[in-house]
Design a protein around this motif. Sequence first.
Motif, PDB file in Angstrom:
ATOM      1  N   UNK A 155       1.280  -1.079  -0.233  1.00 25.13           N
ATOM      2  CA  UNK A 155      -0.214   0.217  -0.161  1.00 25.13           C
ATOM      3  C   UNK A 155       1.093   1.344  -0.461  1.00 25.13           C
ATOM      4  N   UNK A 156       1.183   1.647  -0.829  1.00 23.21           N
ATOM      5  CA  UNK A 156       2.259   2.546  -1.551  1.00 23.21           C
ATOM      6  C   UNK A 156       1.713   3.943  -0.697  1.00 23.21           C
ATOM      7  N   UNK A 157       0.250   4.061  -0.381  1.00 19.91           N
ATOM      8  CA  UNK A 157      -0.497   5.028   0.237  1.00 19.91           C
ATOM      9  C   UNK A 157      -0.038   5.581   1.566  1.00 19.91           C
ATOM     10  N   UNK A 158      -0.561   4.454   2.295  1.00 22.55           N
ATOM     11  CA  UNK A 158       0.373   4.264   3.446  1.00 22.55           C
ATOM     12  C   UNK A 158       1.857   4.238   3.681  1.00 22.55           C
ATOM     13  N   UNK A 159       2.678   3.780   3.149  1.00 22.37           N
ATOM     14  CA  UNK A 159       3.946   4.279   3.211  1.00 22.37           C
ATOM     15  C   UNK A 159       4.611   5.052   2.681  1.00 22.37           C
ATOM     16  N   UNK A 160       4.150   6.518   2.007  1.00 26.81           N
ATOM     17  CA  UNK A 160       3.513   7.779   1.304  1.00 26.81           C
ATOM     18  C   UNK A 160       3.610   8.528   2.812  1.00 26.81           C
ATOM     19  N   UNK A 161       2.639   8.272   3.727  1.00 26.16           N
ATOM     20  CA  UNK A 161       2.476   8.625   4.527  1.00 26.16           C
ATOM     21  C   UNK A 161       3.391   8.744   5.994  1.00 26.16           C
ATOM     22  N   UNK A 162       4.337   7.311   6.005  1.00 28.04           N
ATOM     23  CA  UNK A 162       5.595   7.860   6.557  1.00 28.04           C
ATOM     24  C   UNK A 162       6.539   8.618   5.997  1.00 28.04           C
ATOM     25  N   UNK A 163       6.612   9.004   5.123  1.00 34.36           N
ATOM     26  CA  UNK A 163       7.471   9.255   4.633  1.00 34.36           C
ATOM     27  C   UNK A 163       7.187  10.765   5.209  1.00 34.36           C
ATOM     28  N   UNK A 164       5.921  11.079   5.107  1.00 34.82           N
ATOM     29  CA  UNK A 164       5.250  12.596   5.655  1.00 34.82           C
ATOM     30  C   UNK A 164       6.037  12.809   6.959  1.00 34.82           C
ATOM     31  N   UNK A 165       5.896  12.032   7.377  1.00 36.19           N
ATOM     32  CA  UNK A 165       5.821  11.466   8.674  1.00 36.19           C
ATOM     33  C   UNK A 165       7.797  11.499   9.058  1.00 36.19           C
ATOM     34  N   UNK A 166       8.030  11.299   8.546  1.00 33.33           N
ATOM     35  CA  UNK A 166       9.363  11.991   8.156  1.00 33.33           C
ATOM     36  C   UNK A 166      10.175  12.643   7.999  1.00 33.33           C
ATOM     37  N   UNK A 167       9.988  13.684   7.447  1.00 31.62           N
ATOM     38  CA  UNK A 167      10.249  14.490   6.630  1.00 31.62           C
ATOM     39  C   UNK A 167       9.714  15.945   8.312  1.00 31.62           C
ATOM     40  N   UNK A 168       8.559  15.340   8.929  1.00 28.93           N
ATOM     41  CA  UNK A 168       9.024  16.486   9.646  1.00 28.93           C
ATOM     42  C   UNK A 168       9.560  15.870  11.347  1.00 28.93           C
ATOM     43  N   UNK A 169       9.994  14.796  11.286  1.00 30.59           N
ATOM     44  CA  UNK A 169      10.943  14.204  12.249  1.00 30.59           C
ATOM     45  C   UNK A 169      12.938  14.811  12.078  1.00 30.59           C
ATOM     46  N   UNK A 170      13.025  14.870  13.717  1.00 31.99           N
ATOM     47  CA  UNK A 170      14.434  15.321  13.422  1.00 31.99           C
ATOM     48  C   UNK A 170      15.976  13.813  14.264  1.00 31.99           C
ATOM     49  N   UNK A 171      15.394  13.375  14.817  1.00 32.74           N
ATOM     50  CA  UNK A 171      16.234  12.483  15.592  1.00 32.74           C
ATOM     51  C   UNK A 171      15.643  10.703  15.177  1.00 32.74           C
ATOM     52  N   UNK A 172      16.527  10.131  14.180  1.00 29.50           N
ATOM     53  CA  UNK A 172      16.849   8.682  13.826  1.00 29.50           C
ATOM     54  C   UNK A 172      17.177   7.585  14.450  1.00 29.50           C
ATOM     55  N   UNK A 173      17.338   8.059  16.153  1.00 33.12           N
ATOM     56  CA  UNK A 173      17.662   6.796  16.473  1.00 33.12           C
ATOM     57  C   UNK A 173      17.985   5.604  16.493  1.00 33.12           C
ATOM     58  N   UNK A 174      16.402   5.213  16.482  1.00 32.89           N
ATOM     59  CA  UNK A 174      15.909   3.653  15.710  1.00 32.89           C
ATOM     60  C   UNK A 174      16.112   3.474  14.678  1.00 32.89           C
ATOM     61  N   UNK A 175      17.052   3.923  13.686  1.00 36.42           N
ATOM     62  CA  UNK A 175      16.457   3.397  12.361  1.00 36.42           C
ATOM     63  C   UNK A 175      18.421   4.149  12.044  1.00 36.42           C
ATOM     64  N   UNK A 176      19.320   3.392  13.604  1.00 36.30           N
ATOM     65  CA  UNK A 176      20.842   3.545  13.081  1.00 36.30           C
ATOM     66  C   UNK A 176      20.757   1.901  13.378  1.00 36.30           C
ATOM     67  N   UNK A 177      21.940   1.802  13.101  1.00 37.38           N
ATOM     68  CA  UNK A 177      22.962   0.930  13.606  1.00 37.38           C
ATOM     69  C   UNK A 177      23.378   1.208  15.054  1.00 37.38           C
ATOM     70  N   UNK A 178      23.315  -0.293  15.323  1.00 36.08           N
ATOM     71  CA  UNK A 178      23.610   0.542  17.479  1.00 36.08           C
ATOM     72  C   UNK A 178      25.376   0.215  17.010  1.00 36.08           C
ATOM     73  N   UNK A 179      25.883   0.667  18.304  1.00 34.98           N
ATOM     74  CA  UNK A 179      27.202   1.550  18.723  1.00 34.98           C
ATOM     75  C   UNK A 179      27.672   2.039  16.939  1.00 34.98           C
ATOM     76  N   UNK A 180      26.845   3.227  16.788  1.00 38.16           N
ATOM     77  CA  UNK A 180      27.426   3.733  15.310  1.00 38.16           C
ATOM     78  C   UNK A 180      27.880   4.760  16.518  1.00 38.16           C
ATOM     79  N   UNK A 181      29.615   6.042  16.351  1.00 35.74           N
ATOM     80  CA  UNK A 181      29.738   6.631  16.656  1.00 35.74           C
ATOM     81  C   UNK A 181      29.903   8.340  16.028  1.00 35.74           C
TER      82      UNK A 181
END
Length: 247
Positions: free
Chosen positions: A133-159
Motif C-alpha cells: 500500500x504505497x499510499x500508507x508508505x507515503x504517509x510514513x514519508x510525510x512523517x519522517x520529513x517532519x522528524x529529527x531524531x532517527x536513532x531507531x533507524x541507526x545501526x547500534x554502536x555507531x559513533x
Amino acid sequence: MRYFVDISYDGSSYHGWQIQNNARTVQGVLNEALSTILRTDISSIGSGRTDTGVHAIMQMVHFDHEKEIDADQLMAKLNSLLPKDIAINHLMRVKESASARFDAMSRGYVYKMHKHKSPFKEGQSYHFNQSLDLEQMNLCCDLIKKWEDFEAMSKVKTEVNNFNCEIFNANWEKHNDGTHFHVSANRFLRGMVRALVGTMLEVGQARMSISDFQKVLESKDRKKAGRSVPAHGLYLRDITYPKDIYL
C-alpha cells in the motif's frame, strides 16, 4: 591543488566504500589507480561511506595533487585502468579548502525493488513480490520529513554526536515492475535508509500502522524497527555542494 571526482560503482564485489584491512573496497581500488597514474601516493576522501554491496550512481571524492591536472586526460586514463564496475563521470578543480565530505549540503539515495523474478535485476534490485500500500508508505514519508531524531533507524554502536537528520524529500513511487523509494537529507546514519525501508514495508503490508511507525521513531530503539533490507537494492546519488567551491 584539490580535485573533486564524481564516480559511479557497482558495489557487489566490494566490502563497501571505505578502506579496510584485508578487504577489497572501492576507495582502495580508486586510490591505487590514482597513485599509479599520478606516480605518487594519493589518498582520496569520499562524501560518505557505503556499506558492503551498496551501489553508487554518484559518489563524490576529493584528492590533492601538487601539479595541475588535465581533467579529460586523467579521466580517460582512470577509466581505462579501473575495473568495469567503477566509472569516472567527472573530474574538476575545486578550492583548496573544499571537502567532499564536510561541504556536502545534501545526499540522496534510491532503494530499488522489483516484483517479478528477473535474472537481469539480480544484485541490482531487491526481489520483493508482496503487494504494498504505497499510499500508507507515503504517509510514513510525510512523517519522517517532519522528524529529527532517527536513532531507531541507526545501526547500534555507531559513533556519532547525535542522531539528528533533516529529511528534505522522501517518497515511494511505482517503477515499471516494482517500486522505488527516494530520499534525500543533510546527513544519514549508518544503516538508516535500509532500516527505514524495512520498517515502511511493514506498514505497506498492514503489519504496522502509521501510529506504530511513529512510536518506533519515538522509542529510539533499533530493535523495535523493521528489518534491514538487502544492500544490493540501495544506491547513493545526488550529492550537492555550494557552487562557490568550484574553480
